[in-house]
Design a protein around this motif. Sequence first.
Motif, short mmCIF file in Angstrom:
data_model
loop_
_atom_site.label_atom_id
_atom_site.label_comp_id
_atom_site.label_asym_id
_atom_site.label_seq_id
_atom_site.Cartn_x
_atom_site.Cartn_y
_atom_site.Cartn_z
N ALA A 4 0.81 -1.22 0.00
CA ALA A 4 0.00 0.00 0.00
C ALA A 4 0.84 1.27 0.00
CB ALA A 4 -0.94 -0.01 1.21
N HIS A 5 2.05 1.22 0.58
CA HIS A 5 2.80 2.46 0.79
C HIS A 5 4.20 2.50 0.17
CE1 HIS A 5 -0.39 3.68 3.47
NE2 HIS A 5 -0.24 2.57 4.15
N HIS A 11 8.73 7.22 -4.05
CA HIS A 11 8.59 8.46 -4.81
C HIS A 11 8.96 9.67 -3.95
CE1 HIS A 11 7.11 11.24 -7.81
NE2 HIS A 11 6.36 11.81 -6.88
N TRP A 12 8.52 9.68 -2.71
CA TRP A 12 8.83 10.77 -1.78
C TRP A 12 10.35 10.87 -1.58
CZ3 TRP A 12 11.04 11.16 3.13
CH2 TRP A 12 10.82 12.37 3.81
N LEU A 17 16.19 12.74 -2.77
CA LEU A 17 17.54 12.25 -3.05
C LEU A 17 17.97 12.44 -4.51
CD1 LEU A 17 17.33 8.91 -1.05
CD2 LEU A 17 18.61 10.95 -0.41
N ARG A 18 17.01 12.54 -5.39
CA ARG A 18 17.26 12.67 -6.83
C ARG A 18 18.07 11.49 -7.38
NH1 ARG A 18 15.25 17.39 -6.32
NH2 ARG A 18 15.95 19.46 -6.31
N CYS A 19 17.88 10.35 -6.78
CA CYS A 19 18.55 9.13 -7.24
C CYS A 19 17.60 7.95 -7.00
CB CYS A 19 19.86 8.93 -6.49
SG CYS A 19 20.68 7.38 -6.91
N ALA A 23 16.85 5.99 -3.40
CA ALA A 23 15.48 6.07 -2.90
C ALA A 23 14.93 4.66 -2.65
CB ALA A 23 14.60 6.83 -3.88
N ALA A 24 15.17 3.75 -3.58
CA ALA A 24 14.70 2.38 -3.41
C ALA A 24 15.37 1.72 -2.20
CB ALA A 24 14.97 1.57 -4.67
N ASP A 25 16.67 1.92 -2.06
CA ASP A 25 17.39 1.34 -0.92
C ASP A 25 16.86 1.89 0.40
OD1 ASP A 25 19.01 -0.15 -2.57
OD2 ASP A 25 20.73 1.21 -2.43
N LEU A 26 16.68 3.20 0.47
CA LEU A 26 16.22 3.82 1.70
C LEU A 26 14.77 3.43 2.00
CD1 LEU A 26 17.81 5.51 3.65
CD2 LEU A 26 16.81 7.53 2.66
#
Length: 166
Positions: A4-5, A11-12, A17-19, A23-26
Motif C-alpha cells: 500500500a505504501h 517516490h517521496w 535524493l534525486r537518485c 530512494a529504493a534502498d532507503l
Amino acid sequence: MYEAHHGWLTHWLHRRLRCPQDAADLSHDTFLRLILGDQPLEALREPRAYLLVIASRLLINRHHRKQVEEEALRQVATLLETQDNRGPAEIAAARDLLVSVLKLLVDELPEKPRRAFLMARLEGLSYRQIGRRLSVSESSVKQYLARALAHCHARLYDSLDTPCRT
C-alpha cells in the motif's frame, strides 16, 4: 502495508535524493526498520506519517555519515599531500583502513563516543572542548575515546585474523 505504501514512499524519497537507486534502498531500509521495530503494525493509525518519521531519520543518518566520510577523506588527502614518498599500494591500504574505521564508527558505535572520537581526531579538539560540546565531563570524554579506540582496534584486529574464504 508494504504494497500500500512502498511506491508512495519511494517516490517521496526520490524527490529528496534525486537518485532512484538510493530512494529504493532507503525505502526498503525504512520498511525493514518498521518490521524490526517495537511498534505493532496493527496499532498504526497514520502509517504514512510513521513511515515518514523513520525515513526522515534514515535520511539524517545518511547525511551525517556522508559528512563524516567527506571530512575524513579531506583529512587523508591532506596527509597524503604532505607525504609524497608514498606508493600506490600504501595509499590504497590507507584508504581501505579509513573505510573500515569509518564503517566501525558510523555503524557500530553509540553517538557520543563516535562524536568524541571524530572531534578529537578530525578537529583536533581537547578533552575540555569536546566535553563542552557534548555537555559531559572530561572524564567521560576520555572514556568515550578509550571505548571508540578499543572497539576499532578489536574489530580491525578480528577482521585481520579471519581467514579468507574461497
